[in-house]
Design an enzyme around this catalytic site. Structure first.
Site, PDB file in Angstrom:
ATOM      1  N   ALA A 293     114.329  73.322   1.059  1.00  0.00           N
ATOM      2  CA  ALA A 293     113.892  74.149  -0.067  1.00  0.00           C
ATOM      3  C   ALA A 293     112.581  74.840   0.286  1.00  0.00           C
ATOM      4  O   ALA A 293     111.683  74.225   0.850  1.00  0.00           O
ATOM      5  CB  ALA A 293     113.694  73.276  -1.304  1.00  0.00           C
ATOM      6  N   ASP A 294     112.496  76.126  -0.075  1.00  0.00           N
ATOM      7  CA  ASP A 294     111.224  76.821   0.086  1.00  0.00           C
ATOM      8  C   ASP A 294     110.523  76.855  -1.276  1.00  0.00           C
ATOM      9  O   ASP A 294     111.027  76.309  -2.256  1.00  0.00           O
ATOM     10  CB  ASP A 294     111.422  78.223   0.687  1.00  0.00           C
ATOM     11  N   SER A 295     109.375  77.499  -1.335  1.00  0.00           N
ATOM     12  CA  SER A 295     108.594  77.468  -2.579  1.00  0.00           C
ATOM     13  C   SER A 295     109.345  78.116  -3.737  1.00  0.00           C
ATOM     14  O   SER A 295     109.256  77.662  -4.874  1.00  0.00           O
ATOM     15  CB  SER A 295     107.236  78.130  -2.375  1.00  0.00           C
TER      16      SER A 295
END
Length: 80
Positions: free
Chosen positions: A37-39
């Protein structure tokens, strides 16, 4: 709502959002390390948690949610 019910709801959300098998999700599953997951993914997921459980999660608290267990603990301690 019990801890197990919260965990199962969160697992359902994660399976939908991150296209991962529910059986592979544990409380130690890391959003960034295990789910890539990214931000932006994390912000969207936090918003879904807020909708699902009807509570607002302040940004400074959201930043502390690194694993599935963190999310479960936060929701458990902040429900109604």
């Amino acid at each position: 709502m019990s801890k197990e019910e919260i965990f199962n709801k969160i697992k359902d959300l994660i399976a939908e959002n991150f296209d991962v098998d529910k059986d592979k999700i544990t409380e130690s599953t890391s959003f960034t390390d295990d789910l890539d997951a990214d931000s932006i993914d994390l912000v969207e997921f936090i918003l879904q948690l807020e909708d699902e459980f009807g509570s607002e999660i302040p940004d400074e608290e959201a930043e502390k949610i690194k694993t599935v267990g963190d999310a479960v603990s936060y929701i458990e301690s902040h429900q109604g």
